[in-house]
Design a protein around this motif. Structure first.
Motif, PDB file in Angstrom:
ATOM      1  N   GLY A  60       1.156   5.491  -5.439  1.00  0.00           N
ATOM      2  CA  GLY A  60       0.111   5.880  -6.382  1.00  0.00           C
ATOM      3  C   GLY A  60       0.438   5.434  -7.797  1.00  0.00           C
ATOM      4  N   ILE A  61       1.688   5.592  -8.202  1.00  0.00           N
ATOM      5  CA  ILE A  61       2.102   5.134  -9.534  1.00  0.00           C
ATOM      6  C   ILE A  61       1.886   3.623  -9.651  1.00  0.00           C
ATOM      7  CG2 ILE A  61       4.109   4.727 -11.013  1.00  0.00           C
ATOM      8  CD1 ILE A  61       5.149   7.445 -10.253  1.00  0.00           C
ATOM      9  N   SER A  62       2.325   2.897  -8.642  1.00  0.00           N
ATOM     10  CA  SER A  62       2.183   1.438  -8.668  1.00  0.00           C
ATOM     11  C   SER A  62       0.714   1.027  -8.737  1.00  0.00           C
ATOM     12  CB  SER A  62       2.852   0.857  -7.426  1.00  0.00           C
ATOM     13  OG  SER A  62       2.651  -0.516  -7.352  1.00  0.00           O
ATOM     14  N   ASP A  63      -0.118   1.632  -7.891  1.00  0.00           N
ATOM     15  CA  ASP A  63      -1.537   1.277  -7.891  1.00  0.00           C
ATOM     16  C   ASP A  63      -2.220   1.704  -9.190  1.00  0.00           C
ATOM     17  OD1 ASP A  63      -1.180   0.228  -5.379  1.00  0.00           O
ATOM     18  OD2 ASP A  63      -2.081   1.932  -4.316  1.00  0.00           O
ATOM     19  N   GLY A  64      -1.843   2.842  -9.730  1.00  0.00           N
ATOM     20  CA  GLY A  64      -2.414   3.299 -10.997  1.00  0.00           C
ATOM     21  C   GLY A  64      -2.075   2.359 -12.143  1.00  0.00           C
ATOM     22  N   ARG A  65      -0.818   1.922 -12.188  1.00  0.00           N
ATOM     23  CA  ARG A  65      -0.416   0.966 -13.230  1.00  0.00           C
ATOM     24  C   ARG A  65      -1.168  -0.347 -13.084  1.00  0.00           C
ATOM     25  NH1 ARG A  65       5.983   2.194 -13.008  1.00  0.00           N
ATOM     26  NH2 ARG A  65       5.935   4.052 -14.317  1.00  0.00           N
ATOM     27  N   TYR A  76      -8.653   6.646  -7.802  1.00  0.00           N
ATOM     28  CA  TYR A  76      -7.639   6.480  -6.763  1.00  0.00           C
ATOM     29  C   TYR A  76      -8.277   6.251  -5.390  1.00  0.00           C
ATOM     30  CZ  TYR A  76      -8.321  11.155  -4.791  1.00  0.00           C
ATOM     31  OH  TYR A  76      -8.844  12.262  -4.177  1.00  0.00           O
ATOM     32  N   GLN A  77      -9.544   6.647  -5.200  1.00  0.00           N
ATOM     33  CA  GLN A  77     -10.208   6.471  -3.913  1.00  0.00           C
ATOM     34  C   GLN A  77     -10.361   4.984  -3.550  1.00  0.00           C
ATOM     35  OE1 GLN A  77     -11.532   8.414  -6.355  1.00  0.00           O
ATOM     36  NE2 GLN A  77     -11.887  10.459  -5.510  1.00  0.00           N
ATOM     37  N   ARG A  78     -10.281   4.111  -4.544  1.00  0.00           N
ATOM     38  CA  ARG A  78     -10.374   2.674  -4.305  1.00  0.00           C
ATOM     39  C   ARG A  78      -9.277   2.225  -3.340  1.00  0.00           C
ATOM     40  NH1 ARG A  78      -9.430   1.189  -9.269  1.00  0.00           N
ATOM     41  NH2 ARG A  78     -11.606   1.301  -9.852  1.00  0.00           N
TER      42      ARG A  78
END
Length: 183
Positions: A60-65, A76-78
């Motif tokens: 989640g951290i990686s995808d958020g960044r 985040y649902q993406r």
């Protein structure tokens, strides 16, 4: 006189277990405690669930960044393929943490600093705090959730209201959801 004859029968019918469930003294006895092998399996399942939550948080951290750097809207649902129903909360927390503004240099050239607070007992460098393993309400919820899933019942922690201390409802429900969604 009749009252004295009915009194022992009324007392036997009103027996309850530690969770407030009625016990029929003439019916089947409660199942024996878990065997040592079963208890080891339960401990391994809890550890595995915590590891899965940690990995989901880090993803989640990686995808958020990555989304923040690409100027994509915060959602985040993406990345629905990156988490399961059991790890969704941890992934969402990580995504929120990763989507925060990027790290900025500290005034005076002292290095890098994050604006986010550091959790007291979470995973190193993350904001995810695992549930307490020695929390009796969490353990009870975990057991009830696991039993409901194995028994084919619906995912409904509310069905067990009254069987736990209402002051620890959140902990019970968190344990129930973790137990129900464990594999």
């Amino acid at each position: 006189m009749r009252f004295l004859i009915l009194l022992p029968a009324a007392l036997l019918v009103s027996c309850v277990d530690p969770y407030g469930n009625p016990i029929n003294p003439f019916g089947p006895q409660p199942p024996p405690p878990y065997t040592e092998q079963r208890e080891q399996w339960r401990a391994q399942t809890r550890d595995q669930a915590q590891q899965e939550n940690q990995m989901a948080y880090e993803r989640g951290i990686s995808d958020g960044r990555a989304d923040a750097n690409a100027n994509l809207p915060k959602s985040y649902q993406r990345h629905y393929q990156s988490y399961t129903p059991a790890t969704q909360a941890a992934y969402q927390q990580g995504y929120e943490q990763g989507y925060l503004p990027p790290l900025a240099p500290m005034p005076g050239g002292g290095g890098w600093s994050s604006n986010a607070p550091t959790p007291p007992n979470g995973y190193p460098g993350t904001g995810y705090t695992p549930p307490a393993v020695n929390d009796p309400a969490y353990q009870q919820g975990y057991d009830y959730g696991l039993r409901d899933r194995v028994g084919g019942r619906a995912n409904d922690p509310g069905a067990h209201t009254g069987r736990y201390d209402p002051r620890s409802r959140r902990s019970f429900e968190r344990g129930y959801v973790d137990g129900y969604s464990s594999r």
